[in-house]
Scaffold this active site. Structure first.
Site, PDB file in Angstrom:
ATOM      1  N   LYS A  93      17.223  35.810 -24.266  1.00 42.24           N
ATOM      2  CA  LYS A  93      16.399  36.453 -23.242  1.00 42.24           C
ATOM      3  C   LYS A  93      16.236  37.944 -23.554  1.00 42.24           C
ATOM      4  O   LYS A  93      17.180  38.603 -23.991  1.00 42.24           O
ATOM      5  CB  LYS A  93      17.069  36.271 -21.874  1.00 42.24           C
ATOM      6  CG  LYS A  93      16.284  36.807 -20.692  1.00 42.24           C
ATOM      7  CD  LYS A  93      17.022  36.493 -19.398  1.00 42.24           C
ATOM      8  CE  LYS A  93      16.271  36.962 -18.166  1.00 42.24           C
ATOM      9  NZ  LYS A  93      16.972  36.589 -16.908  1.00 42.24           N
ATOM     10  N   SER A 172      14.670  34.346 -13.588  1.00 40.54           N
ATOM     11  CA  SER A 172      13.882  35.194 -14.448  1.00 40.54           C
ATOM     12  C   SER A 172      13.940  34.802 -15.931  1.00 40.54           C
ATOM     13  O   SER A 172      13.200  35.341 -16.743  1.00 40.54           O
ATOM     14  CB  SER A 172      14.373  36.642 -14.309  1.00 40.54           C
ATOM     15  OG  SER A 172      15.738  36.764 -14.724  1.00 40.54           O
ATOM     16  N   SER A 196      18.765  32.818 -12.065  1.00 43.48           N
ATOM     17  CA  SER A 196      17.840  32.990 -13.171  1.00 43.48           C
ATOM     18  C   SER A 196      18.111  32.150 -14.407  1.00 43.48           C
ATOM     19  O   SER A 196      17.298  32.119 -15.315  1.00 43.48           O
ATOM     20  CB  SER A 196      17.775  34.473 -13.564  1.00 43.48           C
ATOM     21  OG  SER A 196      17.205  35.231 -12.538  1.00 43.48           O
TER      22      SER A 196
END
Length: 470
Positions: A93, A172, A196
């Site tokens: 990420k 996210s 997330s």
């Protein structure tokens, strides 16, 4: 908890084809020389091309990754395993600094300076994956600065759901979920402040694991909220998540085994009215299947859990505003309208309100500790609804209309707030869209949760295939 209806069928998780993406199976193939790190990376690259419109990747360096994969293969040919992951392609990420790759966190705002050094700075968990032999090929798109659960981003473009590109991918860690689901690498590393890891895992039909707070170090990462931030893997199975957890946490899981009928807590009163009719029915069917296997299901009261959402919001917004105080002090240039209001509220939150939220968090955590210590795990849906349409802001649940944030983030945030470990396991489809079971355990019992999660995945898990993989 409601009526039972006929189950929607799809392939059971542990059928013969479900192991084609297993990390342990790929490691065996690498050792037997029936595949290679270079071939695995090439497959990831091909899938990235095939699924490019879904917008999972923020940055990729296939050439550098290919050179590393070739090194892994050469080492294996000489009998050097180069670590437990020895050539497995993994994405990261875009809030974890990776040496040689930019960190933008899905934003155009100026990030804290330590996150911008691309020459030598690298997050600790990334360094551990690299030392274990992972081939880190790229970084995944995300909701801006990790402050959101939809995966919609005005700067980088929306990450699109692999089961229906018109729908949200969750956030996210949006790109991480989509990358795993579409075969762009074998696994991905996300972060989880309020859900997330688990939300995008749910929406993309893969498995996500958020460990106990602090179990995986966050040194070097871009924080959103140090009180609630967690790192965690997204992969195709609980077993894969367990292996990645061992590497990133630098520990070996205890060989726990399920020696009796499991006892699961169900927060029935808290869930009442929170779920869509379809998700409620699916959850009831899942519980019925577990009950038929002899599992003990115990309804538990959670009187403090309704306070979690406001408590979480105050803590996260205040801490996020502090993390990004330099950029906000310069007018917040580069933050989009999707995150700016939350940051501005965090700037103006009174110190007393923040301290009150911390005290409320401690009380909620104590309540969950008391419940979870007396059972193997708590079970509930990961999301109250199936993936909403991109741009959608309201959804229907049994009690009426709710915001997407309430329906999606509201199911996961209490457990990030409390710092207890949680899994999201895909359990089927509703009208072609993924639905998942969330499994929550007592603080510090990550080993037992992962073993319990493997059992649950065998019993009620489903292997889901998005359209780009069909």
């Amino acid at each position: 908890m409601g009526r039972l209806v006929r189950v929607i069928t799809c392939a059971p998780f542990f059928d013969r084809t479900s192991f084609m993406h297993s990390i342990s199976d790929l490691i065996r193939q690498l050792d037997e020389r029936t595949t290679s790190a270079a071939l695995l990376l090439k497959k990831a690259q091909n899938q990235a091309i095939k699924s490019a419109d879904l917008n999972a990747l923020a940055f990729v360096d296939w050439e550098a990754a290919q050179a590393l994969a070739v090194q892994c293969d050469a080492a294996l040919a000489k009998g050097n395993t180069r670590g437990v992951l020895r050539g497995i392609p993994i994405s990261i990420k875009d809030l974890y600094p990776v040496r040689g790759m930019p960190t933008r966190a899905g934003s155009r705002a100026a990030l804290p300076s330590d996150a911008m050094d691309v020459t030598s700075h690298e997050a600790v968990l990334v360094a551990r994956l690299r030392a274990a032999g992972a081939v880190i090929f790229g970084k995944t798109n995300m909701h801006e600065i990790a402050l959101g659960s939809t995966g919609e981003n005005v700067w980088t473009g929306d990450v699109k759901n692999p089961f229906d590109p018109l729908r949200q991918a969750g956030g996210s860690s949006s790109g991480s979920g989509v990358a795993v689901a579409t075969g762009v690498g074998v696994a991905s590393i996300g972060s989880d402040t309020g859900g997330s890891v688990r939300i995008p895992a749910n929406f993309s039909g893969v498995t996500g694991f958020k460990p106990t707070h602090g179990a995986i170090p966050l040194e070097g990462a871009l924080h959103l909220s140090w009180t609630c931030d967690h790192a965690g893997p997204l992969a195709h199975s609980v077993a894969d998540c367990a292996l990645l957890f061992e590497v990133m946490a630098a520990r070996t899981l205890e060989a726990t085994r399920i020696a009796r009928v499991p006892r699961f807590a169900v927060p029935a009163s808290w869930l009442r009215g929170r779920l869509s009719v379809e998700v409620h029915d699916h959850f009831e069917r899942t519980l019925a299947r577990l009950a038929a296997l002899g599992a003990q299901l115990v309804e538990v009261d959670t009187p403090l859990l309704p306070r979690a959402a406001q408590c979480f919001t105050d803590i996260v917004q205040a801490e996020a505003a502090w993390v990004h105080r330099e950029a906000l002090g310069q007018g917040g240039v580069g933050f989009s309208e999707l995150v700016m209001p939350a940051l501005q509220r965090g700037q103006t939150l009174k110190a007393g309100d923040y301290i009150d939220a911390l005290h409320a968090r401690a009380a909620i955590a104590a309540e969950l500790d008391a419940i979870l210590i007396g059972c193997d795990a708590m079970l509930l849906p990961t999301s109250a609804v199936v993936p909403p349409l991109r741009g959608q802001t309201q959804v229907q649940v049994e009690s009426g209309s709710a915001t997407v944030r309430e329906a999606v983030l509201g199911q996961t945030l209490p457990f990030s707030l409390a710092g207890v470990p949680a899994l999201s396991i895909p359990t089927g489809l509703i009208d072609g869209l993924p639905v998942s079971l969330q499994v929550v355990a007592a603080r510090g019992t990550d080993d037992a949760l992962l073993h319990q999660g493997q059992w649950l995945q065998e019993q009620v898990g489903q292997r889901l295939t998005p359209f780009v993989m069909q």
